[in-house]
Design an enzyme around this catalytic site. Sequence first.
Site, mmCIF file in Angstrom:
data_model
loop_
_atom_site.group_PDB
_atom_site.id
_atom_site.type_symbol
_atom_site.label_atom_id
_atom_site.label_comp_id
_atom_site.label_asym_id
_atom_site.label_seq_id
_atom_site.Cartn_x
_atom_site.Cartn_y
_atom_site.Cartn_z
ATOM 1 N N ALA A 98 -13.025 22.808 -36.954
ATOM 2 C CA ALA A 98 -11.848 22.853 -36.079
ATOM 3 C C ALA A 98 -11.588 21.529 -35.364
ATOM 4 O O ALA A 98 -10.645 21.418 -34.596
ATOM 5 C CB ALA A 98 -12.012 23.971 -35.057
ATOM 6 N N PHE B 280 -6.968 20.709 -41.078
ATOM 7 C CA PHE B 280 -6.592 22.115 -41.237
ATOM 8 C C PHE B 280 -7.149 22.969 -40.097
ATOM 9 O O PHE B 280 -6.454 23.825 -39.555
ATOM 10 C CB PHE B 280 -7.141 22.705 -42.547
ATOM 11 C CG PHE B 280 -6.633 22.090 -43.821
ATOM 12 C CD1 PHE B 280 -5.606 21.157 -43.839
ATOM 13 C CD2 PHE B 280 -7.196 22.458 -45.041
ATOM 14 C CE1 PHE B 280 -5.146 20.605 -45.031
ATOM 15 C CE2 PHE B 280 -6.747 21.919 -46.240
ATOM 16 C CZ PHE B 280 -5.735 20.986 -46.232
ATOM 17 N N ARG C 254 -18.312 17.290 -34.082
ATOM 18 C CA ARG C 254 -17.774 16.372 -33.064
ATOM 19 C C ARG C 254 -17.303 17.169 -31.839
ATOM 20 O O ARG C 254 -16.127 17.530 -31.717
ATOM 21 C CB ARG C 254 -16.661 15.518 -33.666
ATOM 22 C CG ARG C 254 -17.186 14.437 -34.620
ATOM 23 C CD ARG C 254 -16.085 13.734 -35.363
ATOM 24 N NE ARG C 254 -15.427 14.604 -36.325
ATOM 25 C CZ ARG C 254 -14.404 14.238 -37.092
ATOM 26 N NH1 ARG C 254 -13.931 13.003 -37.005
ATOM 27 N NH2 ARG C 254 -13.868 15.098 -37.931
ATOM 28 N N VAL D 59 -22.896 22.774 -40.203
ATOM 29 C CA VAL D 59 -23.029 23.982 -41.036
ATOM 30 C C VAL D 59 -24.150 23.861 -42.073
ATOM 31 O O VAL D 59 -24.560 24.863 -42.651
ATOM 32 C CB VAL D 59 -21.699 24.351 -41.747
ATOM 33 C CG1 VAL D 59 -20.620 24.722 -40.738
ATOM 34 C CG2 VAL D 59 -21.227 23.243 -42.689
ATOM 35 N N ASN E 119 -13.674 26.826 -43.147
ATOM 36 C CA ASN E 119 -12.832 25.661 -43.458
ATOM 37 C C ASN E 119 -13.628 24.366 -43.535
ATOM 38 O O ASN E 119 -13.234 23.446 -44.262
ATOM 39 C CB ASN E 119 -11.745 25.560 -42.365
ATOM 40 C CG ASN E 119 -11.047 24.228 -42.364
ATOM 41 O OD1 ASN E 119 -10.245 23.931 -43.234
ATOM 42 N ND2 ASN E 119 -11.376 23.390 -41.368
ATOM 43 N N SER F 238 -9.694 25.060 -52.735
ATOM 44 C CA SER F 238 -8.893 23.884 -53.102
ATOM 45 C C SER F 238 -8.296 24.100 -54.488
ATOM 46 O O SER F 238 -8.812 24.908 -55.277
ATOM 47 C CB SER F 238 -9.787 22.641 -53.143
ATOM 48 O OG SER F 238 -9.093 21.519 -53.664
ATOM 49 N N TYR G 282 -17.284 17.548 -56.338
ATOM 50 C CA TYR G 282 -16.386 18.202 -55.368
ATOM 51 C C TYR G 282 -15.709 19.400 -56.028
ATOM 52 O O TYR G 282 -15.659 20.491 -55.435
ATOM 53 C CB TYR G 282 -15.344 17.208 -54.839
ATOM 54 C CG TYR G 282 -14.386 17.864 -53.862
ATOM 55 C CD1 TYR G 282 -14.827 18.298 -52.609
ATOM 56 C CD2 TYR G 282 -13.054 18.084 -54.204
ATOM 57 C CE1 TYR G 282 -13.955 18.913 -51.721
ATOM 58 C CE2 TYR G 282 -12.180 18.704 -53.320
ATOM 59 C CZ TYR G 282 -12.634 19.115 -52.076
ATOM 60 O OH TYR G 282 -11.775 19.749 -51.195
ATOM 61 N N GLY H 272 -3.411 21.979 -52.484
ATOM 62 C CA GLY H 272 -3.389 20.692 -53.170
ATOM 63 C C GLY H 272 -3.468 19.580 -52.138
ATOM 64 O O GLY H 272 -4.035 19.761 -51.051
ATOM 65 N N THR I 18 -4.682 14.629 -44.247
ATOM 66 C CA THR I 18 -5.573 14.830 -43.091
ATOM 67 C C THR I 18 -6.574 13.669 -43.122
ATOM 68 O O THR I 18 -6.335 12.663 -43.805
ATOM 69 C CB THR I 18 -6.353 16.165 -43.236
ATOM 70 O OG1 THR I 18 -7.174 16.061 -44.416
ATOM 71 C CG2 THR I 18 -5.422 17.364 -43.366
HETATM 72 P P1 NDP Z 1 -10.763 16.840 -42.320
HETATM 73 O O1 NDP Z 1 -11.696 15.760 -42.714
HETATM 74 O O2 NDP Z 1 -9.602 16.507 -41.475
HETATM 75 O O3 NDP Z 1 -11.586 18.027 -41.602
HETATM 76 C C1 NDP Z 1 -12.841 18.439 -42.084
HETATM 77 C C2 NDP Z 1 -13.500 19.301 -41.024
HETATM 78 O O4 NDP Z 1 -14.760 19.768 -41.533
HETATM 79 C C3 NDP Z 1 -13.778 18.548 -39.749
HETATM 80 O O5 NDP Z 1 -13.447 19.355 -38.641
HETATM 81 C C4 NDP Z 1 -15.277 18.316 -39.788
HETATM 82 O O6 NDP Z 1 -15.813 18.336 -38.471
HETATM 83 C C5 NDP Z 1 -15.752 19.548 -40.550
HETATM 84 N N1 NDP Z 1 -17.062 19.324 -41.159
HETATM 85 C C6 NDP Z 1 -17.372 18.484 -42.173
HETATM 86 N N2 NDP Z 1 -18.691 18.505 -42.402
HETATM 87 C C7 NDP Z 1 -19.228 19.386 -41.508
HETATM 88 C C8 NDP Z 1 -20.536 19.836 -41.240
HETATM 89 N N3 NDP Z 1 -21.605 19.387 -41.935
HETATM 90 N N4 NDP Z 1 -20.729 20.736 -40.258
HETATM 91 C C9 NDP Z 1 -19.686 21.193 -39.545
HETATM 92 N N5 NDP Z 1 -18.407 20.814 -39.746
HETATM 93 C C10 NDP Z 1 -18.192 19.916 -40.720
HETATM 94 O O7 NDP Z 1 -10.290 17.500 -43.699
HETATM 95 P P2 NDP Z 1 -9.332 18.760 -44.010
HETATM 96 O O8 NDP Z 1 -8.838 19.398 -42.787
HETATM 97 O O9 NDP Z 1 -8.365 18.305 -45.019
HETATM 98 O O10 NDP Z 1 -10.394 19.686 -44.761
HETATM 99 C C11 NDP Z 1 -10.649 21.030 -44.385
HETATM 100 C C12 NDP Z 1 -11.053 21.796 -45.628
HETATM 101 O O11 NDP Z 1 -9.972 21.813 -46.551
HETATM 102 C C13 NDP Z 1 -12.230 21.211 -46.390
HETATM 103 O O12 NDP Z 1 -13.049 22.281 -46.829
HETATM 104 C C14 NDP Z 1 -11.571 20.509 -47.583
HETATM 105 O O13 NDP Z 1 -12.443 20.443 -48.685
HETATM 106 C C15 NDP Z 1 -10.415 21.457 -47.837
HETATM 107 N N6 NDP Z 1 -9.281 20.919 -48.562
HETATM 108 C C16 NDP Z 1 -8.626 19.778 -48.172
HETATM 109 C C17 NDP Z 1 -7.530 19.332 -48.872
HETATM 110 C C18 NDP Z 1 -6.799 18.083 -48.509
HETATM 111 O O14 NDP Z 1 -6.112 17.519 -49.390
HETATM 112 N N7 NDP Z 1 -6.871 17.620 -47.275
HETATM 113 C C19 NDP Z 1 -6.983 20.090 -49.999
HETATM 114 C C20 NDP Z 1 -7.755 21.261 -50.349
HETATM 115 C C21 NDP Z 1 -8.831 21.668 -49.634
HETATM 116 P P3 NDP Z 1 -16.928 17.345 -37.888
HETATM 117 O O15 NDP Z 1 -16.885 16.078 -38.704
HETATM 118 O O16 NDP Z 1 -16.540 17.166 -36.457
HETATM 119 O O17 NDP Z 1 -18.194 18.107 -38.041
HETATM 120 C C1 8X3 Z 2 -8.681 18.420 -51.831
HETATM 121 C C2 8X3 Z 2 -7.584 18.214 -52.783
HETATM 122 O O1 8X3 Z 2 -6.991 17.334 -55.094
HETATM 123 O O2 8X3 Z 2 -8.278 15.867 -53.653
HETATM 124 O O3 8X3 Z 2 -9.405 19.569 -52.118
HETATM 125 O O4 8X3 Z 2 -9.307 17.755 -54.670
HETATM 126 S S1 8X3 Z 2 -8.083 17.258 -54.109
#
Ligand code: NDP
Ligand code: 8X3
Length: 253
Positions: free
Chosen positions: A10, A14, A35, A60, A87, A140, A153, A184, A188
């Site tokens: 969070a 997303f 964070r 996590v 997420n 994804s 990934y 897709g 972010t």
């Molecule tokens: P961001 O990098 O903006 O957010 C990722 C979030 O995951 C952060 O809040 C981060 O928090 C948290 N996170 C990462 N590693 C850990 C960990 N070890 N423990 C706890 N929290 C963790 O990316 P998105 O919002 O884009 O990504 C969110 C999800 O959506 C992911 O699962 C990503 O794979 C998926 N996704 C993203 C897409 C895109 O194109 N952006 C498309 C499809 C899926 P912190 O670092 O503070 O711990």
């Molecule tokens: C994040 C989207 O297309 O980079 O899941 O894998 S992609």
Amino acid sequence: MKGYAFITGASSGFGEAIAESLAKEGFQLIIAARRTERLIALKERLSGLCSNIHILSMDVRQEAAVQDAISSLPTEVKNHIEILVNNAGLAVGRGPIDEGVSEDWERMIDTNIKGLLYVTKAVVPFLKLQKHGHIVNIASIAGKEVYPGGNVYCASKHAVDALSRSMRIDLISYGIKVTNIAPGAAETEFSLVRFKGDQSTADSVYEGYDALQAEDIAESVLFAVTRPAHVNISDITIMPTAQASASIFHKDR
Ligand code: NDP
Ligand code: 8X3
């Protein structure tokens, strides 16, 4: 008053948008990430919308820390968790399999698969107690298809897709819904993390077309969790209009 929505990841992207959207819908929040300072800022920002926001600082990947963090929540909070949004996740690196960095692979597998499992295992008992609940897994398009250099990934997100389908079977008798969301390309911090802080490479991922925004994914989550009790949205694939598949984009500027 609605119950609690527990959102991992969070602190950014997303997860932050999902927290805001569910707060506007009247849910109480449990927001988790590493964070903490960002979670505190989010709590302050949403305080006018939502009076009960609990912060969990946790990685996590650390099963014991996940269990301790969730155990530390007040009983009346744990017993009113209605929604879990799995997420938290990331990609690290992109390239041919033989050039892959083992540490990057481990970060993705430990976060995207094992982290999701640890959080789910810790939260499901509270959903079961209530005989209802909703798990939303952020997978994804990389969990539906593969693309060049996406290997590990993509495998991790195929695992999330499989776990969504498996959880739906395992939890059906408890009235727990499971929704898989497969976005897709969305703008972010995802690509900045993937390319290890290389801002220009990260920016280039979103150039030449209108990428999805975090709010688009939050709308999908909101739709899924606000259906009537007898309706479960199993799967949502959502892509930019300019994206036809995991690797085919129409870039026109
Ligand atoms: P961001 O990098 O903006 O957010 C990722 C979030 O995951 C952060 O809040 C981060 O928090 C948290 N996170 C990462 N590693 C850990 C960990 N070890 N423990 C706890 N929290 C963790 O990316 P998105 O919002 O884009 O990504 C969110 C999800 O959506 C992911 O699962 C990503 O794979 C998926 N996704 C993203 C897409 C895109 O194109 N952006 C498309 C499809 C899926 P912190 O670092 O503070 O711990
Ligand atoms: C994040 C989207 O297309 O980079 O899941 O894998 S992609």
